[in-house]
Design a protein around this motif. Structure first.
Motif, PDB file in Angstrom:
ATOM      1  N   LEU A   1      54.600  57.334  11.406  1.00 24.25           N
ATOM      2  CA  LEU A   1      55.240  56.532  12.449  1.00 24.25           C
ATOM      3  C   LEU A   1      55.639  55.151  11.937  1.00 24.25           C
ATOM      4  N   PHE A   2      54.770  54.519  11.162  1.00 19.78           N
ATOM      5  CA  PHE A   2      55.081  53.189  10.636  1.00 19.78           C
ATOM      6  C   PHE A   2      56.248  53.272   9.650  1.00 19.78           C
ATOM      7  N   THR A   3      56.229  54.261   8.788  1.00 24.08           N
ATOM      8  CA  THR A   3      57.319  54.437   7.831  1.00 24.08           C
ATOM      9  C   THR A   3      58.643  54.670   8.551  1.00 24.08           C
ATOM     10  N   ASN A   4      58.633  55.482   9.601  1.00 25.96           N
ATOM     11  CA  ASN A   4      59.846  55.707  10.382  1.00 25.96           C
ATOM     12  C   ASN A   4      60.363  54.412  11.000  1.00 25.96           C
ATOM     13  N   ALA A   5      59.452  53.577  11.499  1.00 27.16           N
ATOM     14  CA  ALA A   5      59.862  52.308  12.109  1.00 27.16           C
ATOM     15  C   ALA A   5      60.537  51.401  11.082  1.00 27.16           C
ATOM     16  N   ILE A   6      60.053  51.419   9.866  1.00 26.79           N
ATOM     17  CA  ILE A   6      60.666  50.612   8.807  1.00 26.79           C
ATOM     18  C   ILE A   6      62.018  51.197   8.403  1.00 26.79           C
ATOM     19  N   THR A   7      62.061  52.487   8.239  1.00 25.56           N
ATOM     20  CA  THR A   7      63.250  53.162   7.725  1.00 25.56           C
ATOM     21  C   THR A   7      64.396  53.225   8.727  1.00 25.56           C
ATOM     22  N   HIS A   8      64.058  53.442   9.999  1.00 28.53           N
ATOM     23  CA  HIS A   8      65.099  53.748  10.984  1.00 28.53           C
ATOM     24  C   HIS A   8      65.358  52.649  12.004  1.00 28.53           C
ATOM     25  N   THR A   9      64.851  51.435  11.763  1.00 29.06           N
ATOM     26  CA  THR A   9      65.127  50.325  12.672  1.00 29.06           C
ATOM     27  C   THR A   9      65.490  49.087  11.873  1.00 29.06           C
ATOM     28  N   ASP A  10      65.904  48.068  12.594  1.00 29.94           N
ATOM     29  CA  ASP A  10      66.228  46.791  11.968  1.00 29.94           C
ATOM     30  C   ASP A  10      65.121  45.768  12.221  1.00 29.94           C
ATOM     31  N   SER A  11      63.915  46.229  12.412  1.00 28.10           N
ATOM     32  CA  SER A  11      62.790  45.356  12.751  1.00 28.10           C
ATOM     33  C   SER A  11      62.382  44.467  11.588  1.00 28.10           C
ATOM     34  N   THR A  12      61.857  43.292  11.936  1.00 27.72           N
ATOM     35  CA  THR A  12      61.242  42.411  10.950  1.00 27.72           C
ATOM     36  C   THR A  12      59.724  42.467  11.073  1.00 27.72           C
ATOM     37  N   GLU A  13      59.257  42.984  12.207  1.00 28.31           N
ATOM     38  CA  GLU A  13      57.821  43.067  12.485  1.00 28.31           C
ATOM     39  C   GLU A  13      57.554  44.368  13.247  1.00 28.31           C
ATOM     40  N   ILE A  14      56.424  44.993  12.950  1.00 28.60           N
ATOM     41  CA  ILE A  14      56.007  46.219  13.625  1.00 28.60           C
ATOM     42  C   ILE A  14      54.666  45.942  14.294  1.00 28.60           C
ATOM     43  N   THR A  15      54.538  46.358  15.547  1.00 34.88           N
ATOM     44  CA  THR A  15      53.283  46.213  16.281  1.00 34.88           C
ATOM     45  C   THR A  15      52.611  47.571  16.375  1.00 34.88           C
ATOM     46  N   CYS A  16      51.336  47.608  16.081  1.00 32.63           N
ATOM     47  CA  CYS A  16      50.548  48.838  16.183  1.00 32.63           C
ATOM     48  C   CYS A  16      49.489  48.648  17.250  1.00 32.63           C
ATOM     49  N   VAL A  17      49.334  49.648  18.092  1.00 32.36           N
ATOM     50  CA  VAL A  17      48.285  49.653  19.108  1.00 32.36           C
ATOM     51  C   VAL A  17      47.477  50.928  18.907  1.00 32.36           C
ATOM     52  N   LEU A  18      46.173  50.773  18.824  1.00 27.80           N
ATOM     53  CA  LEU A  18      45.264  51.905  18.661  1.00 27.80           C
ATOM     54  C   LEU A  18      44.385  51.980  19.892  1.00 27.80           C
ATOM     55  N   ARG A  19      44.268  53.177  20.465  1.00 25.60           N
ATOM     56  CA  ARG A  19      43.447  53.373  21.654  1.00 25.60           C
ATOM     57  C   ARG A  19      42.587  54.610  21.457  1.00 25.60           C
ATOM     58  N   ALA A  20      41.426  54.588  22.060  1.00 28.15           N
ATOM     59  CA  ALA A  20      40.564  55.765  21.998  1.00 28.15           C
ATOM     60  C   ALA A  20      39.754  55.879  23.272  1.00 28.15           C
ATOM     61  N   ASP A  21      39.492  57.105  23.651  1.00 27.03           N
ATOM     62  CA  ASP A  21      38.557  57.380  24.727  1.00 27.03           C
ATOM     63  C   ASP A  21      37.753  58.614  24.321  1.00 27.03           C
ATOM     64  N   GLU A  22      37.045  59.201  25.238  1.00 20.99           N
ATOM     65  CA  GLU A  22      36.197  60.342  24.902  1.00 20.99           C
ATOM     66  C   GLU A  22      36.988  61.534  24.387  1.00 20.99           C
ATOM     67  N   ASP A  23      38.242  61.679  24.823  1.00 20.53           N
ATOM     68  CA  ASP A  23      39.013  62.875  24.518  1.00 20.53           C
ATOM     69  C   ASP A  23      40.085  62.728  23.452  1.00 20.53           C
ATOM     70  N   SER A  24      40.501  61.489  23.166  1.00 22.20           N
ATOM     71  CA  SER A  24      41.637  61.362  22.249  1.00 22.20           C
ATOM     72  C   SER A  24      41.687  60.012  21.540  1.00 22.20           C
ATOM     73  N   VAL A  25      42.457  60.017  20.466  1.00 25.20           N
ATOM     74  CA  VAL A  25      42.837  58.808  19.741  1.00 25.20           C
ATOM     75  C   VAL A  25      44.349  58.721  19.887  1.00 25.20           C
ATOM     76  N   ARG A  26      44.843  57.545  20.254  1.00 32.73           N
ATOM     77  CA  ARG A  26      46.286  57.347  20.435  1.00 32.73           C
ATOM     78  C   ARG A  26      46.747  56.268  19.466  1.00 32.73           C
ATOM     79  N   VAL A  27      47.789  56.577  18.725  1.00 31.93           N
ATOM     80  CA  VAL A  27      48.406  55.649  17.782  1.00 31.93           C
ATOM     81  C   VAL A  27      49.787  55.318  18.331  1.00 31.93           C
ATOM     82  N   GLU A  28      50.067  54.011  18.506  1.00 32.86           N
ATOM     83  CA  GLU A  28      51.376  53.558  18.982  1.00 32.86           C
ATOM     84  C   GLU A  28      51.977  52.630  17.939  1.00 32.86           C
TER      85      GLU A  28
END
Length: 147
Positions: free
Chosen positions: A62-89
């Motif tokens: 996901l991070f590589t795609n954000a670098i490759t396919h956007t014109d961003s200068t900064e990427i924000t990552c959000v990590l979340r977890a609960d009992e059932d899942s890990v979410r990467v944003e």
């Protein structure tokens, strides 16, 4: 200029245990920093090694795609977890035309398999535009009972 290793975690010490957010420059060298931060954060949650490895793989794609396919200068990552899942944003600042999609890369192509990989190791993933319509968040959720 901020280098990936000098970029700071947002509220590093005050972050709730179920979520953390950080920003990194949109440079190829930041991918390793994002993976390392994810590994450290999930490590504090006593996460199963298999889930940890898959989450790190998802972050890389996901991070590589954000670098490759956007014109961003900064990427924000959000990590979340609960009992059932890990979410990467992964949030970018500016999209080039088109929408992220799974595609079938030819056998001799060196790229084009990232979202196919994400799709195969997660139970769901998606894309949301930001409120201004310029950037987007690509997220993926991995099931786990170990978190």
């Amino acid at each position: 200029m901020t280098t990936p290793d000098s970029a700071q975690w947002d509220d590093e010490m005050a972050a709730p245990s179920h979520a953390v957010e950080f920003r990194l420059p949109a440079h190829a060298s930041s991918v390793a920093v994002a993976r390392r931060r994810l590994r450290l954060w999930l490590g504090t949650r006593e996460c199963d090694d298999g889930v940890l490895d898959m989450a790190v793989l998802v972050m890389s794609e996901l991070f590589t795609n954000a670098i490759t396919h956007t014109d961003s200068t900064e990427i924000t990552c959000v990590l979340r977890a609960d009992e059932d899942s890990v979410r990467v944003e992964v949030r970018d600042q500016g999209c080039k035309p088109g929408q992220p999609r799974v595609r079938q890369a030819a056998a001799d192509e060196e790229s084009g398999r990232g979202l196919l990989i994400v799709s195969s190791v997660t139970n769901r993933w998606g894309v949301a535009r930001d409120e201004h319509g310029t950037g987007r968040t690509i997220w993926a959720a991995l099931p786990t009972a170990a978190v």
